[in-house]
Design an enzyme around this catalytic site. Structure first.
Site, PDB file in Angstrom:
ATOM      1  N   CYS A   2       4.700  -1.047  11.252  1.00  0.00           N
ATOM      2  CA  CYS A   2       4.532  -1.804  12.472  1.00  0.00           C
ATOM      3  C   CYS A   2       5.002  -0.952  13.657  1.00  0.00           C
ATOM      4  O   CYS A   2       6.018  -0.275  13.586  1.00  0.00           O
ATOM      5  CB  CYS A   2       5.305  -3.116  12.497  1.00  0.00           C
ATOM      6  SG  CYS A   2       4.825  -4.231  11.177  1.00  0.00           S
ATOM      7  N   ARG A  27       1.496   3.589  12.685  1.00  0.00           N
ATOM      8  CA  ARG A  27       2.593   2.905  11.993  1.00  0.00           C
ATOM      9  C   ARG A  27       2.117   1.647  11.274  1.00  0.00           C
ATOM     10  O   ARG A  27       2.866   1.044  10.502  1.00  0.00           O
ATOM     11  CB  ARG A  27       3.687   2.522  12.998  1.00  0.00           C
ATOM     12  CG  ARG A  27       4.262   3.705  13.759  1.00  0.00           C
ATOM     13  CD  ARG A  27       5.335   3.242  14.707  1.00  0.00           C
ATOM     14  NE  ARG A  27       6.437   2.675  13.976  1.00  0.00           N
ATOM     15  CZ  ARG A  27       7.490   3.347  13.541  1.00  0.00           C
ATOM     16  NH1 ARG A  27       7.587   4.633  13.782  1.00  0.00           N
ATOM     17  NH2 ARG A  27       8.439   2.741  12.872  1.00  0.00           N
ATOM     18  N   TRP A  74       1.588  -3.884  10.071  1.00  0.00           N
ATOM     19  CA  TRP A  74       1.354  -3.532   8.666  1.00  0.00           C
ATOM     20  C   TRP A  74       1.919  -4.713   7.888  1.00  0.00           C
ATOM     21  O   TRP A  74       3.127  -4.917   7.843  1.00  0.00           O
ATOM     22  CB  TRP A  74       2.089  -2.233   8.301  1.00  0.00           C
ATOM     23  CG  TRP A  74       1.779  -1.738   6.932  1.00  0.00           C
ATOM     24  CD1 TRP A  74       0.736  -0.929   6.554  1.00  0.00           C
ATOM     25  CD2 TRP A  74       2.521  -1.999   5.731  1.00  0.00           C
ATOM     26  NE1 TRP A  74       0.784  -0.687   5.202  1.00  0.00           N
ATOM     27  CE2 TRP A  74       1.861  -1.332   4.671  1.00  0.00           C
ATOM     28  CE3 TRP A  74       3.665  -2.740   5.431  1.00  0.00           C
ATOM     29  CZ2 TRP A  74       2.316  -1.369   3.354  1.00  0.00           C
ATOM     30  CZ3 TRP A  74       4.115  -2.792   4.124  1.00  0.00           C
ATOM     31  CH2 TRP A  74       3.444  -2.108   3.097  1.00  0.00           C
ATOM     32  N   ASN A  98       9.493  -5.690  13.795  1.00  0.00           N
ATOM     33  CA  ASN A  98       9.201  -4.686  12.774  1.00  0.00           C
ATOM     34  C   ASN A  98      10.322  -4.766  11.757  1.00  0.00           C
ATOM     35  O   ASN A  98      11.487  -4.579  12.110  1.00  0.00           O
ATOM     36  CB  ASN A  98       9.147  -3.288  13.419  1.00  0.00           C
ATOM     37  CG  ASN A  98       9.099  -2.179  12.382  1.00  0.00           C
ATOM     38  OD1 ASN A  98       8.679  -2.389  11.250  1.00  0.00           O
ATOM     39  ND2 ASN A  98       9.520  -0.991  12.784  1.00  0.00           N
ATOM     40  N   GLY A  99       9.986  -5.060  10.502  1.00  0.00           N
ATOM     41  CA  GLY A  99      11.018  -5.137   9.464  1.00  0.00           C
ATOM     42  C   GLY A  99      10.735  -6.296   8.528  1.00  0.00           C
ATOM     43  O   GLY A  99       9.620  -6.816   8.487  1.00  0.00           O
ATOM     44  N   GLU A 480       1.587  17.012  -5.265  1.00  0.00           N
ATOM     45  CA  GLU A 480       1.264  16.734  -3.867  1.00  0.00           C
ATOM     46  C   GLU A 480      -0.250  16.753  -3.634  1.00  0.00           C
ATOM     47  O   GLU A 480      -0.784  15.929  -2.890  1.00  0.00           O
ATOM     48  CB  GLU A 480       1.983  17.756  -2.967  1.00  0.00           C
ATOM     49  CG  GLU A 480       1.601  17.750  -1.503  1.00  0.00           C
ATOM     50  CD  GLU A 480       1.819  16.415  -0.789  1.00  0.00           C
ATOM     51  OE1 GLU A 480       2.422  15.499  -1.368  1.00  0.00           O
ATOM     52  OE2 GLU A 480       1.347  16.315   0.364  1.00  0.00           O
ATOM     53  N   LYS A 484      -2.287  13.611  -2.051  1.00  0.00           N
ATOM     54  CA  LYS A 484      -3.121  13.757  -0.844  1.00  0.00           C
ATOM     55  C   LYS A 484      -4.514  13.223  -1.121  1.00  0.00           C
ATOM     56  O   LYS A 484      -5.086  12.499  -0.325  1.00  0.00           O
ATOM     57  CB  LYS A 484      -3.176  15.249  -0.505  1.00  0.00           C
ATOM     58  CG  LYS A 484      -3.157  15.648   0.905  1.00  0.00           C
ATOM     59  CD  LYS A 484      -1.854  15.574   1.643  1.00  0.00           C
ATOM     60  CE  LYS A 484      -1.075  14.335   1.491  1.00  0.00           C
ATOM     61  NZ  LYS A 484       0.281  14.347   1.892  1.00  0.00           N
ATOM     62  N   GLU A 487      -4.530   9.234  -1.538  1.00  0.00           N
ATOM     63  CA  GLU A 487      -4.195   8.377  -0.391  1.00  0.00           C
ATOM     64  C   GLU A 487      -5.278   8.346   0.687  1.00  0.00           C
ATOM     65  O   GLU A 487      -5.388   7.358   1.406  1.00  0.00           O
ATOM     66  CB  GLU A 487      -2.823   8.701   0.199  1.00  0.00           C
ATOM     67  CG  GLU A 487      -2.721   9.971   0.985  1.00  0.00           C
ATOM     68  CD  GLU A 487      -1.328  10.185   1.569  1.00  0.00           C
ATOM     69  OE1 GLU A 487      -0.708   9.235   2.039  1.00  0.00           O
ATOM     70  OE2 GLU A 487      -0.860  11.341   1.540  1.00  0.00           O
ATOM     71  N   HIS A 503      -1.856  15.500 -24.946  1.00  0.00           N
ATOM     72  CA  HIS A 503      -1.063  14.450 -25.600  1.00  0.00           C
ATOM     73  C   HIS A 503      -1.550  13.064 -25.187  1.00  0.00           C
ATOM     74  O   HIS A 503      -0.809  12.093 -25.312  1.00  0.00           O
ATOM     75  CB  HIS A 503       0.419  14.645 -25.297  1.00  0.00           C
ATOM     76  CG  HIS A 503       0.931  15.933 -25.860  1.00  0.00           C
ATOM     77  ND1 HIS A 503       1.175  16.116 -27.198  1.00  0.00           N
ATOM     78  CD2 HIS A 503       1.182  17.137 -25.268  1.00  0.00           C
ATOM     79  CE1 HIS A 503       1.567  17.368 -27.412  1.00  0.00           C
ATOM     80  NE2 HIS A 503       1.582  18.002 -26.253  1.00  0.00           N
ATOM     81  N   LYS A 602       2.531   5.033   8.401  1.00  0.00           N
ATOM     82  CA  LYS A 602       3.199   6.331   8.447  1.00  0.00           C
ATOM     83  C   LYS A 602       4.676   6.245   8.071  1.00  0.00           C
ATOM     84  O   LYS A 602       5.179   7.062   7.327  1.00  0.00           O
ATOM     85  CB  LYS A 602       3.051   6.902   9.858  1.00  0.00           C
ATOM     86  CG  LYS A 602       3.651   8.270  10.052  1.00  0.00           C
ATOM     87  CD  LYS A 602       2.840   9.301   9.329  1.00  0.00           C
ATOM     88  CE  LYS A 602       3.413  10.702   9.453  1.00  0.00           C
ATOM     89  NZ  LYS A 602       2.857  11.576   8.403  1.00  0.00           N
TER      90      LYS A 602
HETATM   91  O1  M6R Z   1       8.947   9.922   6.556  1.00  0.00           O
HETATM   92  P1  M6R Z   1       9.195  10.290   5.131  1.00  0.00           P
HETATM   93  O2  M6R Z   1       9.034  11.748   4.872  1.00  0.00           O
HETATM   94  O3  M6R Z   1      10.480   9.782   4.602  1.00  0.00           O
HETATM   95  O4  M6R Z   1       8.021   9.560   4.335  1.00  0.00           O
HETATM   96  C1  M6R Z   1       7.979   9.599   2.942  1.00  0.00           C
HETATM   97  C2  M6R Z   1       6.641   9.141   2.430  1.00  0.00           C
HETATM   98  O5  M6R Z   1       6.370   7.833   2.837  1.00  0.00           O
HETATM   99  C3  M6R Z   1       5.489  10.036   2.934  1.00  0.00           C
HETATM  100  O6  M6R Z   1       5.705  11.364   2.597  1.00  0.00           O
HETATM  101  C4  M6R Z   1       4.150   9.569   2.325  1.00  0.00           C
HETATM  102  O7  M6R Z   1       4.135   9.781   0.962  1.00  0.00           O
HETATM  103  C5  M6R Z   1       2.987  10.282   3.013  1.00  0.00           C
HETATM  104  N1  M6R Z   1       2.064   9.328   3.522  1.00  0.00           N
HETATM  105  C6  M6R Z   1       2.197  11.127   2.116  1.00  0.00           C
HETATM  106  O8  M6R Z   1       1.178  11.799   2.760  1.00  0.00           O
END
Ligand code: M6R
Length: 607
Positions: A2, A27, A74, A98-99, A480, A484, A487, A503, A602
């Protein structure tokens, strides 16, 4: 999660709130809303499912207002509907949040609010509660203070009292909020990206302090009513850093920014070729004396930690554990005052990572954090901080932040090698020189591979599954790569240790299933190639990444990418570019908005 913005001052609030919301949209972007005090001191409220542009279309453009608040959501409690969008208006109170309010159900029952709500949100209960106390005391501070005493959970609230025009009240716990009083009026927002069109100077709103924004000033008081002066900070990047600057997406722009931010992160920390953190007040003792290292983070940051573990264990021979913060925080971790806890976070606000940090401190461990956002909660609560210099990362999928988190982990490794005398100065200089020249290998990949990656992305774009395999360090990067891919392209992507496939998971390999195989580590190269042959034999479409100059027979893969590295330890940097671009162009081929992937946000400030 948010984004919130508030403005009061001489300028037109509608435009400022809408612009702020579009800058904070990363956000959360399932719905958006705003509330404006009109010229006749009424409240104009509008909220809509969809992105900020949808809200903008539905806003009455003739409204003149000098004070307003806005929210981009969000969803946590309650589905994505107009009614659940913020702000919420109850009696004299218009509020956005937000929260998560954890005890909202208890409050509802205790105060008899059940059946009186118009939404399914936890937030509306906060509006009800503040309104309840406002009716009782007719004093905004008392109403907020009383309510905050009762509310449990995380919150950043912006509140307008319908009979106090021109003023915005704000208070927070955990969820981030920054504010700035300028000649153009007073601003409050979830983060500085919304403030930089107007000012570079801002302050982080301290937890449990009540702010009053007027058109000329911001006053702040603690919960006892004592006046508190804000600690001002300066934004260290330019307004252009938060713009697309001609790129179609923030994600692509951020991928291309990597050489620059990598150098900015590494270069100032080299003294005579040796990593040095004395300017940042990091004592060598924490690196020299610890008996073990615990890395805690979430998502991409955690995957950077996995690479860090491999490098630290390889070079230092001390035990390193990597934990997912959301698990770690509810564990009884085996850490003590002899443990160095490294917390990694781009935003510095991820709630699970923050809770893990707090737990680590209660166990007596020293906490060194690797954080991108200056002054963020994780940075402030850590014993020591090493900032990454990525600048604002707007795309939800993290790219440049990952690269510089890795860079800092390599610098820490180099410094530890030095203070623990694990290598000669010459060897350490060679290590840091390889690190620094990774800037060139990243740049080389950016300059040379985009068309080739794009062609591959188009080939795999409509696959249902994809696998990313590798051994050792290659396995750490492939985690990673898979994240990527899934997501932003919504392809089910899994990373597997190459030797582990047989396995069970190899059962999923059939004709044309994409397998991205990383084989950049000499000591396991032949083993990995054998594993690749196993999937190739079952029909996989293999995209192979090796070091430059390695000869591979034609029947091992369908396409071969080569990364120019001298030392295996550093192959992550160019490999990451290939994996990021593959994910980007796959999402592109599918026509998805990779800056705002579905269901994500984010900054994850809820559990
Ligand atoms: O702000 P942060 O690095 O703590 O965020 C951690 C994860 O939420 C963040 O890396 C998330 O996995 C990304 N969207 C991945 O691309």
């Amino acid at each position: 999660m948010c984004g919130i913005i508030g403005y009061t001052g001489p300028l037109q609030a509608r435009g400022i709130v809408l612009l702020g919301l579009s800058q904070l949209e990363y956000r959360g972007y399932d719905s958006a809303g705003l509330a404006l005090f009109t010229e006749d001191n009424k409240i104009y409220l509008q909220k809509k499912v969809g992105q900020v542009s949808e809200l903008e279309k539905n806003c009455d453009k003739s409204i003149k207002s000098h004070c307003g608040i806005g929210h981009t959501r969000w969803a946590t409690h309650g589905g994505v509907t107009d009614a659940n969008a913020h702000p919420h208006m109850v009696g004299s109170v218009t509020l956005l949040h937000n929260g998560i309010i954890e005890n909202y159900h208890t409050i509802q029952k205790q105060y008899g609010f059940e059946g009186l709500t118009t939404s399914e949100t936890d937030t509306e209960v906060a509006a009800q509660l503040i309104n309840y106390y406002y009716q009782e005391y007719q004093d905004p501070y008392l109403a907020i203070r009383k309510s905050i005493d009762i509310i449990e959970g995380s919150f950043a609230f912006c509140i307008m009292f319908n009979d106090i025009p021109g003023k915005i009240f704000a208070v927070r716990n955990v969820s981030p909020m920054v504010a700035s009083a300028t000649e153009q009026g007073s601003f409050i927002a979830s983060d500085v990206t919304a403030l930089i069109p107007y000012t570079r100077s801002y302050f982080v709103v301290p937890e449990y302090h009540i702010l009053t924004l007027t058109d000329t000033a911001i006053e702040m008081e603690d919960m006892k009513g004592n006046r508190v002066e804000p600690e001002l900070m300066e934004v260290s990047w330019d307004v252009e850093a938060a713009q697309k600057n001609g790129y179609p997406h923030f994600m692509l722009k951020e991928i291309y920014e990597q050489p620059e931010v990598f150098q900015k992160t590494v270069l100032p920390r080299l003294l005579g070729g040796i990593p040095d953190f004395s300017a940042e007040g990091i004592p060598d003792s924490i690196l020299e004396e610890c008996k073990q290292i615990q890395i805690v983070a979430c998502g991409t940051a955690m995957y950077a930690g996995m690479v860090g573990r491999a490098i630290i264990e390889q070079k230092l021979r001390i035990p390193v554990t990597v934990s997912v913060a959301s698990e770690f925080r509810y564990d009884t971790p085996l850490i003590d005052e002899h443990t160095l806890v490294i917390v990694i976070s781009q935003s510095g606000e991820t709630i699970d990572t923050l809770a893990a940090l707090r737990l680590a401190k209660t166990c007596g461990a020293k906490v060194l954090s690797i954080v991108n956002v200056k002054g963020s909660t994780i940075a402030r609560e850590s014993d020591y901080v090493l900032y990454t210099h990525a600048g604002p990362e707007i795309a939800v999928a993290s790219t440049k932040a990952y690269m510089v988190q890795l860079a800092v982990l390599y610098l820490i490794t180099g410094r530890m090698m030095y203070v623990r005398k694990k290598a000669s100065d010459e060897e350490i200089r060679e290590f840091t020189s390889n690190l620094l020249s990774s800037t060139d290998t990243i740049q080389h990949m950016l300059d040379t591979i985009s068309q080739k990656v794009r062609t591959q992305a188009e080939k795999i774009a409509f696959s249902t599954d994809a696998f990313f395999i590798g051994r050792g360090l290659d396995y750490a990067f492939s985690l990673e790569g898979a994240l990527k891919m899934k997501e932003i392209s919504y392809i089910h992507a899994e990373a597997y240790a190459a030797g582990e496939l047989k396995h069970g998971t190899i059962a999923l390999i059939e004709e044309n299933v994409p397998v991205v195989a990383l084989a950049t580590q000499d000591h396991v190269f032949n083993k990995t190639i054998s594993n690749i042959r196993e999937v190739k034999a079952r029909g996989a479409y293999v995209i192979l990444i090796t070091k430059e100059g390695v000869s591979v027979s034609d029947d091992v893969c369908d396409i071969h990418f080569e990364v120019p590295v001298k030392d295996d330890c550093f192959s992550v940097f160019p490999c990451a570019v290939v994996l990021q671009m593959l994910a980007y162009y796959t999402a592109y081929a599918k026509g998805y908005d990779m800056d705002k992937p579905r269901n994500l946000a984010k900054s994850v400030t809820v559990e």
